[in-house]
Design a protein around this motif. Structure first.
Motif, PDB file in Angstrom:
ATOM      1  N   HIS A  40     -26.678   3.625  -7.518  1.00 35.24           N
ATOM      2  CA  HIS A  40     -27.324   4.649  -8.372  1.00 35.24           C
ATOM      3  C   HIS A  40     -28.334   5.479  -7.573  1.00 35.24           C
ATOM      4  CE1 HIS A  40     -30.008   1.031  -9.084  1.00 35.24           C
ATOM      5  NE2 HIS A  40     -30.973   1.922  -8.991  1.00 35.24           N
ATOM      6  N   GLU A  87     -30.190   6.551 -12.541  1.00 35.79           N
ATOM      7  CA  GLU A  87     -31.135   5.663 -13.219  1.00 35.79           C
ATOM      8  C   GLU A  87     -32.370   6.482 -13.545  1.00 35.79           C
ATOM      9  OE1 GLU A  87     -33.283   2.766 -10.747  1.00 35.79           O
ATOM     10  OE2 GLU A  87     -32.871   1.267 -12.267  1.00 35.79           O
ATOM     11  N   HIS A 112     -35.460   6.975  -5.735  1.00 37.93           N
ATOM     12  CA  HIS A 112     -34.813   6.112  -4.723  1.00 37.93           C
ATOM     13  C   HIS A 112     -33.300   6.196  -4.861  1.00 37.93           C
ATOM     14  CE1 HIS A 112     -35.223   3.171  -8.152  1.00 37.93           C
ATOM     15  NE2 HIS A 112     -34.049   2.757  -7.729  1.00 37.93           N
ATOM     16  N   GLU A 162     -33.131   1.150  -2.234  1.00 41.39           N
ATOM     17  CA  GLU A 162     -32.967  -0.145  -2.917  1.00 41.39           C
ATOM     18  C   GLU A 162     -31.626  -0.737  -2.496  1.00 41.39           C
ATOM     19  OE1 GLU A 162     -32.744   0.287  -7.181  1.00 41.39           O
ATOM     20  OE2 GLU A 162     -32.875  -1.852  -7.548  1.00 41.39           O
TER      21      GLU A 162
HETATM   22 CO   LIG Z   1     -33.084   1.246  -9.023  1.00 46.28          CO
END
Ligand SMILES: [Co+2]
Ligand SMILES: C[C@@H](C(=O)O)C(=O)SCCNC(=O)CCNC(=O)[C@H](O)C(C)(C)COP(=O)(O)OP(=O)(O)OC[C@H]1O[C@@H](n2cnc3c(N)ncnc32)[C@H](O)[C@@H]1OP(=O)(O)O
Length: 166
Positions: A40, A87, A112, A162
């Motif tokens: 994502h 997200e 991110h 991430e």
């Molecule tokens: Co995330």
């Protein structure tokens, strides 16, 4: 050279040499972090409902219900794009790790990217050996019920990355 080093860092088959030596002696970098697909792209938003309405009603996307991820200090909503997800993030409380980001980016912004890895502990070990800053090397369970860690932007060309175990 810097771009080459960055591109090498992300490819999972390349071996690249760096001036610094890793713990295993002469630089023989990553081995296999087992990096995979983009899971994502996260967008921090000052107004979660507004962002949900935008993606659902204006862009016609499938938008999940908000879920509080208390351990992460955010409320999350996932926008399904078929081949990946957005997200949407909104802070929970003053201590949320995204508060400062929203103070600096008052309309919100890309926060991110999340990339999948085969084995998060192997990835953490490999990356620590190469002096990549991991914000908390102890994985936490993320929004998909899988362990996640975050690589500091200062180690990743200014991008918060991430890693989520497949
Ligand atoms: Co995330
Ligand atoms: C639910 C879960 C999931 O998907 O499963 C999630 O995503 S949870 C998503 C929420 N959780 C997280 O994001 C956890 C990891 N993030 C954090 O721990 C934090 O956001 C940090 C990355 C440490 C940044 O914290 P904070 O902004 O308070 O520190 P700071 O202001 O001193 O920033 C340090 C430096 O990093 C830069 N910086 C901060 N946030 C950044 C970002 N998102 N992208 C790129 N650079 C960033 C700042 O500009 C500054 O650079 P200069 O020094 O050059 O000015």
């Amino acid at each position: 050279m810097f771009l080459k080093k960055s591109l090498n860092l992300l490819s999972n088959n390349s071996r690249y040499y760096t001036t610094s030596t890793s713990k295993s002696g002469v630089a023989n970098i990553l081995g296999k972090v087992g990096i995979g697909r983009l899971n994502h792209v996260a967008i921090a938003t000052p107004n979660l409902k507004e962002s949900c309405d935008l993606y659902r009603n204006v862009l016609g996307a499938k938008v999940s219900e908000p879920v509080d991820q208390v351990e992460h200090g955010v409320t999350t909503v996932f926008v399904d794009l078929g081949n990946t997800k957005i997200e949407l993030l909104h802070p929970i409380g003053e201590n949320s790790p995204i508060q400062n980001f929203l103070k600096k980016n008052t309309s919100g912004g890309i926060h991110h990217v999340c990339i999948e890895v085969d084995d998060i502990n192997h990835a953490v070990k490999t990356l620590l050996d190469e002096n990549i800053r991991i914000i908390d090397p102890k994985p936490k369970i993320g929004a998909h019920g899988k362990p996640v860690v975050f690589l500091h932007p200062k180690s990743m060309n200014g991008v918060l990355v991430e890693l989520e175990e497949k």
